[in-house]
Design a protein around this motif. Structure first.
Motif, PDB file in Angstrom:
ATOM      1  N   HIS A   1       2.737  14.264   2.029  1.00 37.86           N
ATOM      2  CA  HIS A   1       1.527  13.662   2.606  1.00 37.86           C
ATOM      3  C   HIS A   1       1.671  12.167   2.840  1.00 37.86           C
TER       4      HIS A   1
ATOM      5  N   LYS B   1       0.844  -1.198   0.000  1.00 40.13           N
ATOM      6  CA  LYS B   1       0.000   0.000   0.000  1.00 40.13           C
ATOM      7  C   LYS B   1       0.880   1.248   0.000  1.00 40.13           C
TER       8      LYS B   1
ATOM      9  N   GLU C   1       0.851   4.676   1.183  1.00 43.65           N
ATOM     10  CA  GLU C   1       0.030   5.381   2.166  1.00 43.65           C
ATOM     11  C   GLU C   1       0.257   6.878   2.093  1.00 43.65           C
ATOM     12  N   CYS C   2      -0.523   7.534   1.230  1.00 43.17           N
ATOM     13  CA  CYS C   2      -0.451   8.987   1.068  1.00 43.17           C
ATOM     14  C   CYS C   2      -1.795   9.565   1.468  1.00 43.17           C
ATOM     15  N   SER C   3      -1.799  10.510   2.425  1.00 40.48           N
ATOM     16  CA  SER C   3      -3.057  11.034   2.970  1.00 40.48           C
ATOM     17  C   SER C   3      -3.841  11.856   1.947  1.00 40.48           C
ATOM     18  N   SER C   4      -3.188  12.280   0.864  1.00 40.89           N
ATOM     19  CA  SER C   4      -3.903  13.023  -0.181  1.00 40.89           C
ATOM     20  C   SER C   4      -4.858  12.111  -0.948  1.00 40.89           C
ATOM     21  N   TYR C   5      -4.573  10.804  -0.922  1.00 39.34           N
ATOM     22  CA  TYR C   5      -5.396   9.843  -1.667  1.00 39.34           C
ATOM     23  C   TYR C   5      -5.780   8.711  -0.713  1.00 39.34           C
ATOM     24  N   ASP C   6      -7.048   8.673  -0.326  1.00 37.38           N
ATOM     25  CA  ASP C   6      -7.498   7.703   0.674  1.00 37.38           C
ATOM     26  C   ASP C   6      -7.874   6.372   0.031  1.00 37.38           C
ATOM     27  N   PHE C   7      -7.139   5.975  -0.990  1.00 36.09           N
ATOM     28  CA  PHE C   7      -7.375   4.701  -1.663  1.00 36.09           C
ATOM     29  C   PHE C   7      -6.020   4.159  -2.120  1.00 36.09           C
ATOM     30  N   ASN C   8      -5.956   2.845  -2.264  1.00 34.61           N
ATOM     31  CA  ASN C   8      -4.711   2.242  -2.752  1.00 34.61           C
ATOM     32  C   ASN C   8      -4.510   2.618  -4.226  1.00 34.61           C
TER      33      ASN C   8
END
Length: 956
Positions: free
Chosen positions: A191, A51, A53-60
């Protein structure tokens, strides 16, 4: 499977040739995504588990990278936190074209399954291939190809998410307009989970300059102005070399000029960094000056503090002189053609708060580097790697970014790593692919091997090497064969038998080029199984060798020479001292003792003949450091002892190299690998001639033979070390000896100046030098022992190989010296002692002192920094310093007090005080034995306390 061809016809219309290219496109190329059920699956390291894990994109999501992100941000991409990355073939090709080192780093990540990178061949897929429009720039075409692939992935796998990372604002905006999720690498990294530390590793080239910011440096000329100036002969191009003694001075080596161009001050240097390929504008001859004779160091703390630099510039300008005969071309840097920036090792400078910090490189020829970091408190305890991103003209220092921490400052393993990295020494573990090329144990000599080689196991052969040597690659023998003749053999480890051309082992050895020797560590060119075992000519063990055998008379005249591969069994592996004791002990009359005596006798005759032909005997203080076997701390530092046996071995190695050079050139006139030592330009000898003149000697430099005789004649009974210092000075006047392909130069350029021989090569150390392996292969072909292969006969490829060998050998020498310097500093920590020394150079504000006992060269300043001495009077014409009745000349003996100043952890330096001659108000009284003991006891107490602390920490 569907394939088609894209044709571009090749036709001639008048004087124009129209090219035709076939481009195959297919429909069976796998997208690489594990969840895909539309493509025929092949191996892919993309993962459905990893995964991002970037908070700007809440999806894989999967990442698709722009070319510039890879070129500029490899230090970020090296981090494990970034994975599931799709590298388009269009991007991969452009990266390879623009930066081979970055391409190699990227390729190693792609091949690592745990990093989850995948190459998609977009330019051969029927749905992602696009034609280049007429008049369309390559960059615009590549950008369009990348966006086309992003859109295809989105359409091909609508349930998956793809993020396009690009630092090209225009390309990113077009992508967003087309419906592609896109952002900059900085925005993405900031992020990420734990992305704060990763932000330090971002390359920063987008500095915003306030319109009110004052320029520190003049602007560079445009590329068009530079090209026109060079074409018209108004400007010159060359490599910039920074002075290590004066941070405001450098030199540009211009091929068309006899002397380097001096550049001084901020305007003169104009943001050039050591190694950059620059353009200079020469001043009018009346404005030319001589090189400075003062030592200036950059002690600035804040970037905004330009006053201190201006003060030192005034000091430099004031000291500038135009001494007749020493004026050199002078100018200023007006542009940079090619940067030679690399990764630098060093530490953060103390005394700075906030996110902006100054990094001090270990290499004193590199300026400080301004970086941005949020972990300065931790990084101040570490040795770091930093790289330069840009150098805007409003900034006193270049801007860069943090790459990684190497370890705690002062830790010996960390310092070894710094030495290796700073000198670009390949030192990673040998790969499995390389190790798979090694022979399996137990290794035995087969009947087939015996049939192909001359069996010399019955001959009494022995090796003579330094103590502790395990990579023994040469052995000798000498025996009478009747009628006043002797058979003399040099037997060299047959490394080429185990390293076959084109294998992974061969490519690795060619890349490393040489074994690197540090004080307490050896970085092998080949794996230990070969270097210390199967190829090492150890006593009592059967080994393969390549033998050079001469028939000689008792006057060392060569009557016959032959070369062949052999099998030997060395009777003894001796040290130089053991061999010398064997020669001197007249009670020893065994075959080895007699062989060594005969070899020693012949070697003296050979050396006498070489010297009569003009071979030079030069000098450089070689230091030996004795280490504690448990703590690995230096116990003692001393200049290496030399025996007659050192010279004995050297003479026969030289003779073997000369004999082999003649043989391989005879059979391979175009592609023989030889070694030359160019004749130094006359200007190189200026310091030597000047020093000799002040001492009353006329040093003649018209030929090597005249120089050798002049050095032999320059003797003063009252100063026995003076001749050695002259030879040290002569060594520094020399150019570097280099490897070359025979067909690339005229025969009169093959000459080896130092040895005074027309032909020379390296044959005698194949365990530790790759050049010798190539020479072995050439010689094996001439002997019928092996067959040739295309690269061996390719003059161009041999020339390219020589360039790498020359570079690696030079770096290995520097790394060895740096390791000795570090351990010498360790030895002197906490010590205070008076030592005998000699003045090597007299400068305007300092004396360069040589301390023979430790092979040290240190600076004795005659005044505090920024001040002018009111005790000493400098005579520029005579190169002397006068204080009252005392006049100090070059090579005068002195006694100095030696201590180590560790205030600057990065650049610890020796501090000298003059003990004698006694100069009122300047010299210090001799150190008493009680004072010496107090300093040593303080060190012991501190060491004991540190030991107790460590033990208590372990217990707790």
């Amino acid at each position: 499977m569907f394939t088609t061809k894209v044709f571009i016809k090749k036709t001639r219309i008048g004087n124009f040739l129209k090219n035709v290219r076939e481009h195959y496109i297919r429909d069976d190329i796998f997208c690489g995504v594990p969840s895909c059920d539309k493509c025929t699956p092949v191996e892919s390291f993309l993962s459905s588990i990893h995964k991002n894990e970037c908070s700007s994109y809440d999806f894989n999501h999967y990442l698709i990278l722009d070319t510039n992100v890879i070129l500029d941000q490899m230090d970020v991409l090296d981090e494990d936190v970034i994975g599931n990355v799709i590298i388009l073939h269009t991007v991969l090709k452009e990266v390879k074209h623009r930066s081979l080192p970055i391409y190699k780093r990227l390729h190693s990540i792609i091949e690592n399954p745990s990093r989850h990178f995948y190459v998609f061949t977009n330019d051969h897929h029927k749905d992602t291939y696009i034609k280049q429009n007429d008049g369309e720039l390559v960059n615009d075409y590549n950008d369009r190809s990348i966006r086309k692939s992003c859109l295809w992935y989105m359409d091909h796998l609508p349930k998956e998410k793809f993020i396009f990372l690009s630092d090209d604002v225009n390309n990113r905006n077009i992508a967003l307009e087309e419906g592609i999720l896109a952002c900059s690498i900085r925005e993405y990294v900031s992020h990420l989970v734990n992305g704060a530390a990763l932000e330090d590793k971002l390359s920063r080239k987008d500095y915003h300059i306030d319109s009110n910011t004052k320029d520190v440096f003049p602007p560079h000329l445009t590329n068009v102005e530079l090209l026109n100036g060079i074409k018209e002969g108004a400007l010159y191009q060359g490599t910039f070399r920074a002075s290590r003694d004066n941070f405001l001075e450098g030199f540009v080596n211009v091929e068309s000029l006899d002397d380097p161009v001096i550049v001084q001050g901020r305007t003169g240097l104009n943001r050039a960094v050591d190694g950059d390929f620059v353009v200079v504008n020469l001043f009018n001859k009346e404005d030319w000056i001589s090189p400075s004779e003062i030592v200036l160091e950059d002690d600035g703390v804040a970037e905004e503090n330009i006053d201190e630099v201006e003060k030192k510039e005034r000091q430099l300008k004031k000291s500038a002189h135009k001494k007749k005969g020493e004026i050199k071309p002078t100018g200023r840097v007006v542009g940079i053609i090619r940067r030679k920036w690399r990764q630098y090792c060093g530490i953060l400078q103390g005394g700075m708060d906030g996110v902006y910090q100054l990094f001090i490189p270990a290499d004193k020829s590199i300026p400080k580097i301004r970086i941005e970091t949020r972990q300065a408190e931790f990084l101040r305890t570490q040795k770091l790697i930093v790289t330069i991103d840009s150098w805007p003209r409003h900034s006193r220092y270049p801007h860069g970014h943090f790459v990684r921490a190497l370890g705690k400052i002062g830790d010996q393993n960390t310092e070894n790593e710094v030495v290796l990295l700073e000198h670009d020494v390949p030192h990673s573990q040998f790969s499995e692919e390389v190790l798979s090329c090694l022979p399996k144990l137990p290794w035995i000599i087969t009947e087939e091997d015996e049939q192909k080689r001359v069996d010399l196991r019955h001959i009494d052969i022995c090796s003579v090497d330094p103590p502790g040597c395990t990579d023994i690659d040469d052995a000798l023998h000498c025996r009478p064969i009747g009628e006043g003749r002797l058979e003399v053999g040099v037997h060299i480890a047959d490394v080429s038998h185990f390293i076959r051309p084109g294998t992974a082992l061969d490519l690795e050895a060619a890349s490393r080029a040489t074994t690197v020797y540090l004080v307490n560590k050896r970085i092998d060119m080949v794996p230990d199984l070969l270097s210390s075992n199967l190829c090492s000519l150890r006593g009592g063990e059967e080994r393969f060798a390549f033998s050079c055998v001469w028939e000689m008379d008792e006057n060392a005249n060569i009557l016959n020479t032959r070369f062949h591969k052999s099998i030997i069994r060395s009777r003894s592996a001796m040290t130089y001292e053991e061999a010398q004791m064997t020669i001197d002990d007249k009670t020893k009359t065994d075959s080895i003792a007699e062989s060594l005596r005969s070899l020693n006798k012949l070697a003296k005759i050979l050396k006498k003949g070489r010297l009569e032909k003009g071979a030079l005997v030069l000098a450089s203080p070689e230091v030996k450091i004795q280490m504690d076997s448990e703590t690995m701390e230096p116990l003692d530092v001393e200049v290496k002892k030399l025996f007659e046996t050192n010279s004995m071995v050297e003479e026969f190695m030289l003779l073997a190299n000369i004999s082999v050079a003649q043989k391989i050139l005879e059979d391979f006139p175009e592609c023989a690998m030889l070694r030359r030592h160019p004749t130094p330009p006359t200007s190189n000898f200026d310091p030597l001639v000047k020093a000799g003149r002040h001492l009353g000697f006329d040093i003649k430099i018209e030929s090597g033979k005249q120089l050798a005789k002049s050095l032999d004649d320059a003797v003063k009974p009252d100063n026995p070390y003076m001749n050695t210092m002259l030879r040290i000075l002569a060594t520094r006047c020399m150019l570097q000896a280099v490897y070359f392909a025979s067909g690339s130069l005229q025969k009169d350029e093959y000459f080896h100046y130092g040895l005074a021989v027309p032909l020379y090569t390296h044959f005698t150390s194949p365990i530790r030098r790759y050049a010798d392996i190539i020479v072995h292969r050439l010689l094996a072909v001439t002997c019928g022992s092996d067959c040739t292969y295309p690269d061996l006969l390719d003059k161009q490829k041999t020339g390219n190989l020589c360039q790498n060998l020359n570079y690696r050998n030079r770096m290995a020498q520097y790394a060895g010296r740096a390791s000795v310097a570090f351990n010498t500093h360790l030895f002197f920590k906490g010590k205070l002692q008076d030592e005998d020394g000699y003045i090597l150079y007299v400068r305007k504000n300092a004396l360069q002192i040589l301390i023979p006992k430790y092979g040290l060269e240190c600076t004795l300043f005659l005044a505090h920094k920024g001040e002018t001495s009111n005790i000493f009077e400098y005579n520029e014409e005579d190169q002397t310093q006068k204080a009252g009745d005392v006049v100090l000349h070059s090579f005068d003996p002195v006694k100095v007090r030696l201590s180590l100043n560790s205030d600057n952890i990065q650049h610890e330096k020796f501090v000298l005080q003059l003990v004698s001659p006694c100069i009122s108000g300047f010299s210090v009284p001799p150190l008493s034995e009680i004072e010496k003991m107090e300093v040593v006891d303080d060190k012991k107490r501190k060491s004991a306390n540190d030991g107790h602390k460590k033990k208590n920490k372990k217990r707790s």
